[in-house]
Structure formats: structure tokens, C-alpha cells
Design an enzyme around this catalytic site. Structure first.
Site, PDB file in Angstrom:
ATOM      1  N   HIS A  69       7.770  22.865  28.754  1.00 34.05           N
ATOM      2  CA  HIS A  69       6.559  23.127  29.529  1.00 34.05           C
ATOM      3  C   HIS A  69       6.063  21.904  30.291  1.00 34.05           C
ATOM      4  CE1 HIS A  69       4.660  21.031  26.233  1.00 34.05           C
ATOM      5  NE2 HIS A  69       3.537  21.018  26.923  1.00 34.05           N
ATOM      6  N   HIS A  84       2.880  19.246  34.126  1.00 37.36           N
ATOM      7  CA  HIS A  84       2.571  20.096  32.971  1.00 37.36           C
ATOM      8  C   HIS A  84       2.341  21.519  33.452  1.00 37.36           C
ATOM      9  CE1 HIS A  84       0.359  21.717  29.530  1.00 37.36           C
ATOM     10  NE2 HIS A  84       0.812  20.695  28.828  1.00 37.36           N
TER      11      HIS A  84
END
Length: 163
Positions: A69, A84
Site C-alpha cells: 500500500h 501512500h
């Protein structure tokens, strides 16, 4: 001859391309105060329409999180970036993410880093809104952002380096 002076001045700036096809917006709109209040550094918020994270600059991958992620990238100038995807997506434990880059790999701006399932993120995480954070502010004097609808070829951040 005059071109030399112009080039020298331009060398003080680093230009980051958009990490997504979609939109870039002010980081204060991210629904997570760690990001929105710039605790980790300044940057931009972004939302992808195609579910792909692209390298915003030429550099080296320092880390791809095991959950895929997030990615940390360092430019040749030494600027470190945290990319992110989504908010609380770490809880998904990698489900819906596929990494195309690995630690130590050299990448070029526009290279595909991670693909992700936007619908799954919307269903399972707090938000699919994402961030690009400039985490290494030691050599940075200022940061200028360009917001709006973007693709991976658009300049979205200009970092002015300290002299």
C-alpha cells in the site's frame, strides 16, 4: 552563453510528475491528520481513476511495504518521497494490491509501481484518497503544487532546493 545561467538556475528545482491518472488536491483534504497536518512532511493528495501508482521522478526504490500500500522512493538529488495509497489500507494486508517494483530498483518517472483495486479499497478501507509526501525536507527550500485533473505526464510539484 546566457543559456548557461538559465540552466544553472533551473538545476535548483526538482519537478515531480503526477503519481496517478486522476486528480491531485491539497493535502489538507486527506481524512487522516497524520497526513493532512503535514506531520510526515509536505506534499499533495491524489485520487486515481485507473488504479495505478506511477513513479513521479527518476530514482531508487527504498522500500515497498509488505502490504504493497506504500512505496518510498529517493531521487538522485536525495529527496525522499512516501507514496501512500488510501487511508487505513495497511489493514487490507495486501489484498487488492500488486507491486511492480522492489527495493533497490531504479525507476524512471512514469514507471508503473503498484496497481490497486479502487473499488475494494473503497469497500474495505477508510478512504481511497492517497498522498505523496516529501519526507526529506533538509535540502528543500520550498514546495509548489499544481492541483486539478492530472495524468502521469503532468508536473504537479516543484521542489526548490536550498543553495
Amino acid at each position: 552563453m546566457f543559456g548557461l545561467f538559465k540552466k544553472s538556475k533551473e538545476d535548483k528545482n526538482i519537478i515531480l510528475k503526477s503519481p496517478v491518472i486522476g486528480r491531485c488536491f491539497d493535502i489538507s483534504e486527506i481524512p487522516d491528520e497524520v497526513f493532512s497536518t503535514k506531520m510526515l512532511g509536505d506534499g499533495i493528495g491524489f485520487e486515481s481513476t485507473d488504479g495505478v501508482l506511477y513513479a513521479p521522478i527518476d530514482g531508487e526504490i527504498l522500500q515497498v511495504f509488505p502490504t504493497k500500500h506504500a512505496v518510498i522512493l529517493r531521487s538522485k538529488e536525495g529527496i525522499e518521497l512516501l507514496l501512500h495509497i488510501g487511508i487505513d489500507t495497511v489493514e487490507m494486508k495486501g489484498e487488492g494490491f500488486e507491486a511492480f517494483a522492489q527495493k533497490g530498483q531504479q525507476v524512471k518517472a512514469g514507471d508503473k509501481l503498484v496497481s490497486f483495486d479502487n473499488d475494494l479499497i473503497k469497500a474495505k478501507a477508510k478512504s481511497n484518497l492517497s498522498v505523496l509526501i516529501v519526507t526529506d525536507n533538509e535540502i528543500m527550500e520550498s514546495l509548489e503544487v499544481k492541483l486539478g485533473t492530472v495524468d502521469k505526464n503532468n508536473d504537479v510539484i516543484i521542489i526548490k532546493l536550498k543553495k
